[in-house]
Design a protein around this motif. Structure first.
Motif, PDB file in Angstrom:
ATOM      1  N   ARG A  80       0.754  -1.121   0.085  1.00 46.03           N
ATOM      2  CA  ARG A  80       0.071   0.111  -0.032  1.00 46.03           C
ATOM      3  C   ARG A  80       0.844   1.257   0.037  1.00 46.03           C
ATOM      4  O   ARG A  80       0.399   2.307  -0.577  1.00 46.03           O
ATOM      5  N   ARG A  81       2.029   1.367   0.760  1.00 41.26           N
ATOM      6  CA  ARG A  81       2.898   2.263   0.834  1.00 41.26           C
ATOM      7  C   ARG A  81       3.408   2.752  -0.487  1.00 41.26           C
ATOM      8  O   ARG A  81       3.411   3.734  -0.808  1.00 41.26           O
ATOM      9  N   HIS A  82       3.886   1.619  -1.190  1.00 44.95           N
ATOM     10  CA  HIS A  82       4.528   1.825  -2.520  1.00 44.95           C
ATOM     11  C   HIS A  82       3.454   2.174  -3.538  1.00 44.95           C
ATOM     12  O   HIS A  82       3.890   2.957  -4.469  1.00 44.95           O
ATOM     13  N   LEU A  83       2.310   1.812  -3.491  1.00 41.23           N
ATOM     14  CA  LEU A  83       1.198   2.135  -4.380  1.00 41.23           C
ATOM     15  C   LEU A  83       0.857   3.611  -4.305  1.00 41.23           C
ATOM     16  O   LEU A  83       0.888   4.209  -5.101  1.00 41.23           O
ATOM     17  N   ALA A  84       0.856   4.069  -2.876  1.00 38.22           N
ATOM     18  CA  ALA A  84       0.781   5.480  -2.724  1.00 38.22           C
ATOM     19  C   ALA A  84       1.663   6.329  -3.430  1.00 38.22           C
ATOM     20  O   ALA A  84       1.335   7.527  -3.941  1.00 38.22           O
ATOM     21  N   LEU A  85       3.031   6.052  -3.141  1.00 40.18           N
ATOM     22  CA  LEU A  85       4.133   6.682  -3.660  1.00 40.18           C
ATOM     23  C   LEU A  85       4.069   6.758  -5.206  1.00 40.18           C
ATOM     24  O   LEU A  85       4.277   7.958  -5.906  1.00 40.18           O
ATOM     25  N   HIS A  86       3.915   5.559  -5.706  1.00 45.49           N
ATOM     26  CA  HIS A  86       3.793   5.365  -7.262  1.00 45.49           C
ATOM     27  C   HIS A  86       2.622   6.083  -7.770  1.00 45.49           C
ATOM     28  O   HIS A  86       2.780   6.952  -8.972  1.00 45.49           O
ATOM     29  N   ARG A  87       1.402   6.279  -7.291  1.00 46.49           N
ATOM     30  CA  ARG A  87       0.242   6.907  -7.591  1.00 46.49           C
ATOM     31  C   ARG A  87       0.691   8.550  -7.769  1.00 46.49           C
ATOM     32  O   ARG A  87       0.269   9.313  -8.558  1.00 46.49           O
ATOM     33  N   ARG A  88       1.260   9.088  -6.500  1.00 46.35           N
ATOM     34  CA  ARG A  88       1.485  10.506  -6.415  1.00 46.35           C
ATOM     35  C   ARG A  88       2.724  10.815  -7.484  1.00 46.35           C
ATOM     36  O   ARG A  88       2.501  11.916  -8.273  1.00 46.35           O
ATOM     37  N   GLN A  89       3.354   9.941  -7.783  1.00 43.17           N
ATOM     38  CA  GLN A  89       4.655  10.295  -8.819  1.00 43.17           C
ATOM     39  C   GLN A  89       3.830  10.477 -10.504  1.00 43.17           C
ATOM     40  O   GLN A  89       4.173  11.099 -10.932  1.00 43.17           O
TER      41      GLN A  89
END
Length: 201
Positions: free
Chosen positions: A116-125
């Motif tokens: 979930r943490r990685h997904l949020a980071l990639h969505r933001r990028q």
């Protein structure tokens, strides 16, 4: 050798001070070749010693004045030779993907939170890249702008892949049976197998 060439590229686009270069890396080049301000200042010194760049002449007193650098002909020749040469294709390394492989043998504790943490980071990028594309590359008719847009499109493509893959991975992991229950099931099967074996004897 890519950091000095990234700096030469940035300086050919616009002569800049070390501080300005750091800010430009944070906003653009750093997306695909990150560097700290210490690394940038260190490379500036090396490029100046090599005769690839020089400090721009200034009409202002030197004390307290930011030094701006420009690329010399030797620096342009170095960048041209590098850009036109062969680039080694390096294998992709991903600690997150390796963690999934490890989780298969040592357990999935904390894995869904990390996904979930990685997904949020990639969505933001991804959202940031798409905002830059809409803001800075409306028509992109000039060849230089079209090449810069291709760089951005590479970032958008990579972030799109990671978002889609992470969504799939998270759905898969969340849909798995809790590890405690799976272990209990295995123990029950083993017990049943042992009893059956005992009866056969």
């Amino acid at each position: 050798m890519s950091l000095p060439h990234a700096i030469l590229t940035a300086l050919l686009e616009k002569p800049s001070s070390g501080l300005e270069l750091t800010r430009r890396f944070d906003r653009s080049i750093g997306y695909f070749w990150p560097a700290t301000h210490q690394q940038i200042y260190r490379e500036l010194g090396k490029l100046e010693q090599a005769g690839f760049i020089r400090v721009l002449p200034s009409q202002q007193p030197s004390r307290g004045q930011k030094k701006e650098f420009e690329v010399l002909s030797a620096g342009r020749a170095e960048l041209t030779a590098w850009a036109s040469g062969e680039q080694e294709v390096k294998p992709v390394r991903s600690a997150l993907v390796l963690r999934l492989r490890a989780a298969a043998v040592v357990g999935r504790a904390g894995l869904d939170e990390e996904l979930r943490r990685h997904l949020a980071l990639h969505r933001r990028q991804l959202a940031e890249y798409e905002e830059i594309e809409g803001r800075d590359f409306g028509a992109a008719a000039e060849p230089e702008d079209r090449l810069r847009r291709l760089v951005l499109r590479a970032g958008i493509g990579l972030e799109t892949f990671w978002v889609q893959w992470l969504e799939e991975a998270l759905t898969e992991v969340e849909g798995m049976e809790p590890e405690g229950r799976a272990t209990e099931g295995m123990e029950t099967e083993e017990s049943a197998g042992g009893e059956a074996a005992g009866e056969g004897v």
